[in-house]
Design an enzyme around this catalytic site. Structure first.
Site, mmCIF file in Angstrom:
data_model
loop_
_atom_site.group_PDB
_atom_site.id
_atom_site.type_symbol
_atom_site.label_atom_id
_atom_site.label_comp_id
_atom_site.label_asym_id
_atom_site.label_seq_id
_atom_site.Cartn_x
_atom_site.Cartn_y
_atom_site.Cartn_z
ATOM 1 N N ARG A 1 -11.288 -12.402 15.599
ATOM 2 C CA ARG A 1 -10.756 -11.898 14.330
ATOM 3 C C ARG A 1 -10.662 -13.016 13.296
ATOM 4 O O ARG A 1 -9.705 -13.110 12.526
ATOM 5 C CB ARG A 1 -9.388 -11.230 14.526
ATOM 6 C CG ARG A 1 -9.392 -10.080 15.505
ATOM 7 C CD ARG A 1 -10.268 -8.921 15.043
ATOM 8 N NE ARG A 1 -10.328 -7.897 16.071
ATOM 9 C CZ ARG A 1 -11.287 -7.815 17.001
ATOM 10 N NH1 ARG A 1 -12.260 -8.702 17.022
ATOM 11 N NH2 ARG A 1 -11.286 -6.855 17.885
ATOM 12 N N SER B 1 -4.819 -1.937 13.765
ATOM 13 C CA SER B 1 -4.074 -2.871 14.607
ATOM 14 C C SER B 1 -3.420 -3.937 13.729
ATOM 15 O O SER B 1 -4.109 -4.637 12.991
ATOM 16 C CB SER B 1 -5.015 -3.538 15.614
ATOM 17 O OG SER B 1 -5.595 -2.580 16.457
ATOM 18 N N GLU C 1 -2.894 -9.362 11.883
ATOM 19 C CA GLU C 1 -4.318 -9.276 11.531
ATOM 20 C C GLU C 1 -4.520 -9.122 10.037
ATOM 21 O O GLU C 1 -5.388 -9.769 9.474
ATOM 22 C CB GLU C 1 -4.979 -8.109 12.267
ATOM 23 C CG GLU C 1 -5.387 -8.398 13.694
ATOM 24 C CD GLU C 1 -6.398 -7.395 14.238
ATOM 25 O OE1 GLU C 1 -7.121 -6.794 13.421
ATOM 26 O OE2 GLU C 1 -6.455 -7.216 15.459
#
Length: 345
Positions: free
Chosen positions: A164, A245, A341
């Site tokens: 990520r 998420s 995130e």
């Protein structure tokens, strides 16, 4: 290039959080970016790049010039014996691209179906799901430097992809605009079936990764499975605001993993190629009792603790208060610091 003033961003972020862009410029091409760079006022102003708004938490109005990326276009660049190269404009929806490749008879992205956001945002976050990351299929991208206005092409090495993560969240953060992305779909196609939910689907439907034991699912079947699994687990942003998420799955050493398992033997964890372990952040949050809890109108989704949602009228400050409380709770119990995130503005 189209310039707008005092634009509400409520409809431009999937969390549905209130914020105003004092100046918003709609970007449809590389030339539009260069026009911004050369503009006597806009060129000197700070910039904020906005795609589909699916990975951002807006806590205030945006003083920087918002570049709303709307570059379109889908095409097959090249068909080779070992791969098919496809290209998409940065403003194209990621799921639209995945569906389009299958319609062209070119599989390879099906595990990443239904991920929200745009193609241009995908390399920034190095999106991934169900056993596959965008970096696994990446070929190259085009970007425009926000200082010089020059167009550049970056390969996989230059993008410095991580979990990520990418160079666009590090050295190039806020310094360039991605305009087109090219992906490499390997030939021959092989299904990626390692993810537990997909293995369960195979068991339920009589499919198998081994053709000697049952039919191997084709790409369209995998696409349909992933879409169904995601819809069952995750809320639709069009119905209830969210950014998918909210926390990264933390990576820990084998020693840390064993220590937690000693105390919590049901810990959900996955071995990684480098010997470390990835922990399921949703499991950690759920174990701390957060599922369904709320702070104001911001809440933890009752079906998936990894997702924070907007119950209606939430503000960014409420979302971040809830997120920080979850971080403190998980750290207090497991000694693990969860990292968000989304980009917090």
């Amino acid at each position: 290039m189209h310039i707008e003033q005092d634009v509400s961003l409520l409809a431009h972020n999937t969390f549905g959080l209130p914020a105003v862009a004092h100046t918003l410029v709609r970007i449809g091409s590389d030339a539009d970016v260069r026009r911004v760079v050369d503009h006597p006022t806009l060129g000197r102003s700070p910039k904020f790049v906005l795609g589909g708004g699916s990975n951002v938490v807006l806590t205030r109005d945006i003083e920087a010039v918002v570049l709303k990326i709307e570059v379109g276009g889908l095409r097959i660049v090249e068909r080779r014996e070992d791969a098919v190269i496809v290209e998409a404009g940065a403003g194209v929806g990621w799921h639209e691209l995945v569906a389009w490749t299958l319609d062209q008879g070119e599989p390879g992205l099906e595990n990443m179906a239904l991920i929200p956001g745009t193609v241009g945002a995908a390399p920034v976050q190095n999106i991934g799901a169900y056993g596959l990351e965008m970096a696994d299929r990446f070929e190259s991208l085009d970007a425009v430097d926000l200082v010089t206005g020059r167009s550049v092409t970056l390969d996989r090495a230059a993008c410095r992809f991580g979990y990520r993560d990418s160079v666009f969240k590090q050295a190039l953060a806020g310094k360039s605009v991605i305009t087109r992305v090219r992906l490499r779909l390997p030939r021959p196609w092989r299904p990626v079936l390692d993810y537990l939910d997909l293995q369960r689907r195979m068991a339920e439907t009589g499919h198998s990764a081994d053709p000697a034991l049952g039919p191997v699912p084709d790409a369209r079947t995998l696409f349909d499975w992933v879409v169904a699994i995601r819809r069952a687990k995750l809320p639709d942003p069009a119905v209830i605001g969210n950014a998918g998420s909210f926390f990264k799955n933390p990576v820990v050493t084998p020693e840390q993993c064993r220590d937690i398992i000693t105390r919590d033997p049901h810990l959900v964890h996955y071995p990684m190629d480098d010997g470390n372990y990835k922990l399921a952040a949703g499991w950690l949050i759920d174990a701390c009792g957060w599922k369904g809890k709320s702070v104001g109108a911001a809440a933890v989704y009752e079906k998936q603790a990894l997702v924070l949602v907007n119950r209606g009228g939430a503000r960014g400050a409420e979302v971040m208060t809830l997120a920080r409380a979850i971080q403190e709770s998980v750290y207090g119990r497991f000694g693990i610091r969860l990292e968000p995130e989304p980009v917090v503005v």
